[in-house]
Scaffold this active site. Structure first.
Site, short mmCIF file in Angstrom:
data_model
loop_
_atom_site.label_atom_id
_atom_site.label_comp_id
_atom_site.label_asym_id
_atom_site.label_seq_id
_atom_site.Cartn_x
_atom_site.Cartn_y
_atom_site.Cartn_z
N HIS A 77 38.91 -13.97 -2.56
CA HIS A 77 40.18 -14.71 -2.48
C HIS A 77 40.38 -15.51 -3.76
O HIS A 77 39.43 -16.03 -4.35
CB HIS A 77 40.24 -15.58 -1.24
CG HIS A 77 39.19 -16.65 -1.13
ND1 HIS A 77 39.32 -17.89 -1.71
CD2 HIS A 77 37.99 -16.67 -0.50
CE1 HIS A 77 38.26 -18.63 -1.43
NE2 HIS A 77 37.42 -17.91 -0.71
N ASP A 79 42.30 -18.36 -4.21
CA ASP A 79 42.48 -19.81 -4.13
C ASP A 79 41.16 -20.53 -4.04
O ASP A 79 40.11 -19.94 -3.75
CB ASP A 79 43.36 -20.18 -2.94
CG ASP A 79 42.78 -19.71 -1.61
OD1 ASP A 79 42.20 -18.60 -1.56
OD2 ASP A 79 42.90 -20.44 -0.60
N ASP A 116 33.41 -20.98 -5.25
CA ASP A 116 33.91 -20.41 -4.01
C ASP A 116 35.42 -20.24 -4.17
O ASP A 116 36.16 -21.22 -4.12
CB ASP A 116 33.58 -21.35 -2.84
CG ASP A 116 34.25 -20.96 -1.53
OD1 ASP A 116 34.71 -19.81 -1.41
OD2 ASP A 116 34.34 -21.83 -0.66
N GLU A 146 43.22 -18.24 1.44
CA GLU A 146 42.09 -18.13 2.37
C GLU A 146 41.62 -19.49 2.83
O GLU A 146 41.25 -19.68 4.00
CB GLU A 146 40.95 -17.37 1.67
CG GLU A 146 39.78 -16.98 2.58
CD GLU A 146 38.66 -18.02 2.64
OE1 GLU A 146 37.72 -17.83 3.42
OE2 GLU A 146 38.74 -19.02 1.90
N GLU A 147 41.60 -20.45 1.93
CA GLU A 147 41.00 -21.74 2.23
C GLU A 147 41.83 -22.59 3.18
O GLU A 147 41.30 -23.50 3.82
CB GLU A 147 40.74 -22.52 0.94
CG GLU A 147 39.76 -21.86 -0.03
CD GLU A 147 38.33 -21.85 0.48
OE1 GLU A 147 38.10 -22.23 1.65
OE2 GLU A 147 37.44 -21.47 -0.29
N ASP A 170 32.14 -13.23 -1.09
CA ASP A 170 32.44 -14.63 -0.78
C ASP A 170 31.30 -15.33 -0.05
O ASP A 170 31.52 -16.29 0.67
CB ASP A 170 33.73 -14.69 0.05
CG ASP A 170 34.29 -16.10 0.16
OD1 ASP A 170 33.92 -16.95 -0.65
OD2 ASP A 170 35.09 -16.34 1.08
N HIS A 458 33.33 -26.83 -0.98
CA HIS A 458 34.39 -27.62 -0.35
C HIS A 458 34.24 -29.11 -0.60
O HIS A 458 34.88 -29.91 0.07
CB HIS A 458 34.50 -27.35 1.16
CG HIS A 458 34.89 -25.95 1.51
ND1 HIS A 458 35.32 -25.59 2.76
CD2 HIS A 458 34.93 -24.82 0.76
CE1 HIS A 458 35.59 -24.30 2.78
NE2 HIS A 458 35.36 -23.80 1.56
#
Length: 498
Positions: A77, A79, A116, A146-147, A170, A458
């Protein structure tokens, strides 16, 4: 910017990652990166197209003589999670990520790094750009958002992809390969709560809870770290004897990140301040002791703002809201009995806000069982219905059921043993990989997921082990070449390993 990345090995991967770091790409703002990648592909004669949602696909035909090999889809992904420390102003829609190397790890100054899933995307681009590689038909699928919502995967066009094997890039653990993941859903709770004017003796006070580590709301949820929203409710309940009532509140910024900070503006009589500060000092000590070894950096502070006007929640509304949030499910709900050591069901109280009486909560429920996800959402509805709030479920996505006998998995395990002299750990992850959604749209796909060593995803503590990127690259490159062989029967299982 980030020129030092060009000096790292493997150079092909890090050069692409530099492009990603220099191109702002928070969820919902991937358009500039998509255009950059399309231009890169066009300059190299690599076909590219998008589906109706905007997901990007790059295609490269097979090497001569390998046209009959199974098609491979390299998937990641575009983003990244947008998290910055409170003392580090950063506009994720405009500013590049400022990276640096420390003790063998790549980090970012004051923000998430975007490894990530930037390194997975960079590795896929490096594969497409490697003209010395012998390969079958290749597709690279780069999804959007995705996030925040899994929107790109959920809206992915059906009948578009052509490959039979999907390599999801991922994952974040060196020496591991994933064959299953949790599903999940966003649970959104909203209410307009009653307010009343401040009394003559009430003043505004700013309450802050800071210093937590945060982290990934799936991978890190079993590590015992603090959730700022959950802990703040303990603080507010402890201050209840002072008569404090909520004016506004903000805790957390993303539903899939463990909230590191929470802030509340309280209405409280000035004469209660001294006792409240004594209470907070005691509570801070208690919470630090509870979080010792995992999240002991917590700090609490309470200070006057100088304001003495406006409205706050009524005493009853403030009391009921704090109690409901205090009672809400948070953290690990149940461990799996089928996959030892893996969380089965959890919930993250991700984002809580209150402005002018308007309350909103966005929680992220994850589970290996879709029925448990539905039940957790129903518990939220039952609980917050008691204070007149409305609950809805959004962005639900299925889990990825493991296929431990997959020939693709056997190929990967054989290659891992050959290259690294060790058996990879085969895992199911308590996080929302897109494989479950993609498998629902393309049930013929065989899938595995692997990646380099990434810690602190994150959160602004996100970092990637530089040596693991080279290891990841060699595995990916070797697997693409191996799968291009005409005979794709899985190699025999070997003993040994770790």
């Amino acid at each position: 910017m980030n020129a030092h990345l060009d000096q790292l090995a493997p150079q092909a991967v890090w050069q692409h990652f530099r492009t990603l770091c220099n191109t702002p790409r928070p969820s919902g703002h991937e358009a500039a990166l998509v255009a950059t990648l399309e231009a890169w592909a066009a300059a190299r004669g690599i076909a590219h197209d998008r589906d109706a949602y905007g997901n990007l696909r790059l295609k490269k035909p097979a090497s001569p003589g390998r046209e009959s090999a199974p098609g491979i889809i390299l998937q990641g992904h575009l983003d990244m999670v947008a998290q910055a420390n409170a003392d580090h102003p950063h506009d994720f829609t405009r500013d590049p990520i400022d990276t640096y190397v420390e003790d063998g790890w790549l980090r970012a100054r004051g923000t998430t790094l975007g490894a990530d899933n930037g390194l997975g995307v960079a590795a896929a681009l490096a594969i497409l750009g490697d003209d010395s590689l012998v390969h079958g038909p290749l597709e690279a699928l780069f999804t959007l958002e995705e996030e925040t919502s899994m929107g790109g995967a959920l809206q992915l066009a059906e009948g578009w992809l052509e490959g039979q094997l999907l390599l999801n890039l991922d994952s974040e653990d060196r020496g591991e390969v994933y064959i299953g993941c949790a599903g999940g859903a966003d649970v959104v709770v909203e209410a307009q709560l009653p307010t009343s004017a401040l009394s003559a003796d009430e003043r505004h006070y700013r309450l802050a809870l800071t210093g937590l580590r945060g982290g990934h709301s799936g991978i890190d949820i079993a590590r015992g770290r603090g959730n700022a929203n959950r802990l703040m409710m303990r603080v507010l309940r402890a201050l209840a004897p002072s008569g404090a009532r909520l004016i506004d509140y903000q805790g957390g910024t993303l539903r899939n990140a463990l909230p590191r900070e929470a802030f509340a503006t309280l209405a409280m009589a000035a004469e209660e301040l001294a006792a409240a500060q004594v209470c907070l000092a005691t509570l801070e000590e208690e919470l630090r002791a509870e979080l010792a070894g995992v999240d002991e950096g917590l700090t609490l502070s309470l200070s006057a703002t100088g304001d003495a006007a406006g409205e706050a929640l009524t005493p009853t509304a403030s009391h009921l809201l704090v109690d409901a949030l205090h009672a809400a499910p948070c953290g690990v709900e149940r461990m799996s009995t089928e996959v030892p050591g893996v969380v089965e069901t959890s919930n993250n109280l991700g984002v809580v806000s209150l402005t002018s009486g308007r309350f909103r909560l966005c929680a992220l429920v994850r589970s290996l069982r879709d029925s448990a996800t539905r039940d957790m959402a129903d518990r939220f509805s039952a609980l917050f219905g008691l204070i007149g709030a409305r609950t809805r479920v959004e962005n639900a996505y299925p889990g990825w059921a493991p296929a431990p006998d997959s020939p693709l998995l056997e190929r990967f395990k054989h290659l891992h043993r050959a290259q690294l002299g060790a058996e990879p750990a085969v895992k199911v992850i308590h996080a929302g990989l897109e494989c479950g959604i993609l498998g629902g749209k393309y049930p013929q796909l065989e899938m595995i997921s692997f990646g380099p060593q990434i810690l602190g995803a994150h959160s602004p503590d996100e970092r990637v082990e530089i040596d693991s990127v080279d290891e990841f690259w060699q595995l990916l490159r070797g697997l693409v070449e191996d799968l291009a062989a005409a005979d794709r029967k899985p190699p025999p299982a070997a003993g040994g390993g770790r």
